[in-house]
Design an enzyme around this catalytic site. Structure first.
Site, PDB file in Angstrom:
ATOM      1  N   GLY A 174       0.672  -1.229   0.091  1.00 18.02           N
ATOM      2  CA  GLY A 174       0.088  -0.008  -0.141  1.00 18.02           C
ATOM      3  C   GLY A 174       0.727   1.288  -0.139  1.00 18.02           C
ATOM      4  O   GLY A 174       1.946   1.163  -0.211  1.00 18.02           O
ATOM      5  N   ASP A 213       5.903  -2.547   1.627  1.00 14.65           N
ATOM      6  CA  ASP A 213       6.606  -3.850   1.433  1.00 14.65           C
ATOM      7  C   ASP A 213       7.845  -3.899   0.302  1.00 14.65           C
ATOM      8  O   ASP A 213       9.015  -4.494   0.642  1.00 14.65           O
ATOM      9  CB  ASP A 213       5.603  -5.175   1.556  1.00 14.65           C
ATOM     10  CG  ASP A 213       4.819  -4.957   0.297  1.00 14.65           C
ATOM     11  OD1 ASP A 213       4.894  -3.938  -0.589  1.00 14.65           O
ATOM     12  OD2 ASP A 213       3.834  -5.719   0.019  1.00 14.65           O
ATOM     13  N   GLY A 241       0.360  -7.702  -5.704  1.00 13.16           N
ATOM     14  CA  GLY A 241       0.415  -6.614  -6.426  1.00 13.16           C
ATOM     15  C   GLY A 241       1.924  -6.197  -6.993  1.00 13.16           C
ATOM     16  O   GLY A 241       2.596  -7.332  -7.134  1.00 13.16           O
ATOM     17  N   HIS A 265       1.008   1.452  -9.911  1.00 10.28           N
ATOM     18  CA  HIS A 265      -0.172   2.421 -10.127  1.00 10.28           C
ATOM     19  C   HIS A 265       0.291   3.607 -11.170  1.00 10.28           C
ATOM     20  O   HIS A 265      -0.388   4.559 -11.276  1.00 10.28           O
ATOM     21  CB  HIS A 265      -0.536   2.947  -8.887  1.00 10.28           C
ATOM     22  CG  HIS A 265      -0.792   1.949  -7.878  1.00 10.28           C
ATOM     23  ND1 HIS A 265      -2.160   1.389  -8.089  1.00 10.28           N
ATOM     24  CD2 HIS A 265      -0.349   1.684  -6.626  1.00 10.28           C
ATOM     25  CE1 HIS A 265      -2.232   0.306  -6.958  1.00 10.28           C
ATOM     26  NE2 HIS A 265      -1.219   0.589  -6.234  1.00 10.28           N
ATOM     27  N   CYS A 275      -8.138  -1.212 -11.449  1.00 11.04           N
ATOM     28  CA  CYS A 275      -7.236  -1.849 -10.381  1.00 11.04           C
ATOM     29  C   CYS A 275      -7.844  -1.634  -9.081  1.00 11.04           C
ATOM     30  O   CYS A 275      -8.794  -1.077  -8.784  1.00 11.04           O
ATOM     31  CB  CYS A 275      -5.931  -0.860 -10.490  1.00 11.04           C
ATOM     32  SG  CYS A 275      -4.703  -0.923  -9.220  1.00 11.04           S
ATOM     33  N   CYS A 282      -3.873   1.085 -14.245  1.00  8.89           N
ATOM     34  CA  CYS A 282      -2.555   1.017 -13.589  1.00  8.89           C
ATOM     35  C   CYS A 282      -1.770  -0.415 -14.145  1.00  8.89           C
ATOM     36  O   CYS A 282      -2.408  -1.321 -14.529  1.00  8.89           O
ATOM     37  CB  CYS A 282      -2.726   0.458 -12.072  1.00  8.89           C
ATOM     38  SG  CYS A 282      -3.695   2.209 -11.295  1.00  8.89           S
ATOM     39  N   GLU A 284      -0.462  -2.491 -12.401  1.00  8.23           N
ATOM     40  CA  GLU A 284      -0.920  -3.573 -11.718  1.00  8.23           C
ATOM     41  C   GLU A 284      -1.878  -4.474 -12.028  1.00  8.23           C
ATOM     42  O   GLU A 284      -2.061  -5.571 -11.901  1.00  8.23           O
ATOM     43  CB  GLU A 284      -0.926  -3.089 -10.352  1.00  8.23           C
ATOM     44  CG  GLU A 284      -1.301  -4.282  -9.156  1.00  8.23           C
ATOM     45  CD  GLU A 284      -1.523  -3.465  -7.539  1.00  8.23           C
ATOM     46  OE1 GLU A 284      -2.444  -3.961  -7.430  1.00  8.23           O
ATOM     47  OE2 GLU A 284      -0.573  -3.139  -7.265  1.00  8.23           O
TER      48      GLU A 284
END
Length: 423
Positions: A174, A213, A241, A265, A275, A282, A284
């Site tokens: 995130g 992360d 992701g 993103h 997304c 995006c 992802e």
């Protein structure tokens, strides 16, 4: 010609104000010599005082004074250095970090499995644990409870009391404001702008550092992996992701507001696929796990059920691609092309010396097949330039937790070694 928006008095003021960057009185980019010496010893494992002085280009006398202080403070110790065969006399003495000088915890929070590790002050793992969880997105109170349960399990394995831990590092997917300890948005949490570091700290009774992360995985590469000797490199992660970490001048780069490097993103298709962040187009949304599952559910009639998780669908998709199913191969090929575009953008923007592709999905070799890497080269501005190496690193889950522990270890090291020796 006068620049638009600037009058003559403004231009005159600029001319009279000097030039060049105005740096603070104590530039924090260069750590104190005490910290430099400690980190030099830790990075080498074992090193003599004279070699520390040579490496840092400082006087041996300065090194001797500071090393004595670090030994007295319990951070360094003297060890017998390897000696040349046939040599006589007193064994040579080297310096090393005292592993028991402190312990930190690293926790990687994820959608389905949390991982954790305890490391000592020399960066060596002491204990580890995993915690499986039932849902993809949850309330923050439950996530805090799960993290504390993971910590309790690791302490039990190591036979340690909570008071032996100096700090906790936390990594999760995130948009994370590292410096304020906030989760601005996460795909595994309900809610926005959550003070996750404070909440974890109150529950665990320990200082907590938090980061994205991908950043903690990049720290793992910087401290233990392929990036140890490189001044700059990029890490692109692919799990549920897509993430990215960037090292510049041997340091993790986070951006002006600590929320940069959101490669997943960046937009690759206007008004494109939806997304999980709520926007469309995006990167992802085309290369992540849920993107592949979405494609598989349409093209191959593979749907998630109570007994068939996303992981099961991904494995089935990969097996069918390996077996020659053209529809399955097309899904991976399409995702690989989007990944190639994303990697080319990273190279064109940052010109890193190395790009590391990391994450569990790297075992799906269709995502980085030679034709994908060839497309990366073709999409990169390559006129008269040397393109960076692209390496694959499919480390397991625990490396993310080890990177999170390194986040905590770095903060503790700064606090315990930043004060200069008082003569």
């Amino acid at each position: 010609m006068m620049q638009a928006g600037m009058d003559e008095s403004g231009a005159s003021a600029l001319l009279q104000a000097g030039c060049g960057p105005i740096l603070p009185a104590h530039d924090s980019t260069v750590p104190p010599l005490r910290q430099q010496i400690f980190e030099c010893v830790r990075s080498h494992g074992q090193i003599s005082r004279i070699d520390v002085a040579k490496h840092l280009s400082v006087s041996p006398a300065s090194v001797t004074t500071i090393v004595s202080d670090l030994i007295a403070g319990g951070l360094l110790k003297e060890v017998e250095a390897p000696r040349d065969p046939g040599s006589r006399g007193r064994p040579p003495v080297a310096l090393a970090v005292r592993p028991e000088a402190g312990y930190v915890v690293g926790i990687k929070l994820s959608d389905l499995v949390h991982t954790g590790v305890i490391i000592d002050f020399a960066g060596r793992p002491v204990a580890e644990a995993r915690l499986h969880r039932p849902s993809l997105r949850t309330e923050v109170d439950l996530l805090v409870e799960e993290a504390d349960e993971l910590l309790t399990r690791m302490l039990a394995e190591a036979g340690m009391d909570r008071s032996a831990i100096s700090a906790v590092g936390l990594g999760l997917p995130g948009i994370v404001d590292h410096f304020r300890g906030l989760i601005l948005w996460s795909p595994i949490l309900r809610g926005l702008e959550i003070p996750i570091a404070r909440m974890m700290s109150e529950r665990m009774g320990l200082p907590v550092q938090v980061d994205n992360d991908a950043n903690v995985l990049t720290l793992a590469e910087l401290w233990y992996g392929a990036g140890r000797r490189l001044p700059d490199f990029a890490v692109v992660t692919q799990e549920y992701g897509v993430g990215m970490g960037l090292v510049m001048n041997h340091r993790l780069y986070r951006g002006a507001n600590s929320v940069g490097m959101e490669l997943g993103h960046t937009k690759v298709q206007l008004d494109g696929a939806l997304c999980r962040c709520g926007q469309r187009g995006c990167l992802e949304a085309y290369v992540s796990d849920y993107a592949l599952v979405r494609e598989a559910s349409v093209a191959l009639d593979l749907h998630r059920t109570e007994s068939g998780s996303a992981q099961v669908i991904l494995e089935s998709l990969y097996d069918q691609a390996k077996a020659g199913n053209e529809a399955a191969r097309t899904i991976f090929r399409r995702a690989g092309r989007f990944l190639a575009a994303g990697l080319a953008n990273v190279i064109n923007l940052f010109d890193p010396s190395l790009v590391i592709l990391s994450g569990a999905r790297m075992r799906y070799d269709y995502l980085y097949a030679e034709d994908v890497l060839k497309e990366v080269r073709e999409l990169t501005l390559n006129k008269g330039r040397k393109l960076p190496r692209v390496e694959i690193n499919a480390w397991g889950d625990l490396v993310w937790a080890r990177g999170a522990a390194t986040l905590a270890l770095s903060a503790v090291t700064d606090a315990r070694t930043s004060a200069e020796v008082v003569e």
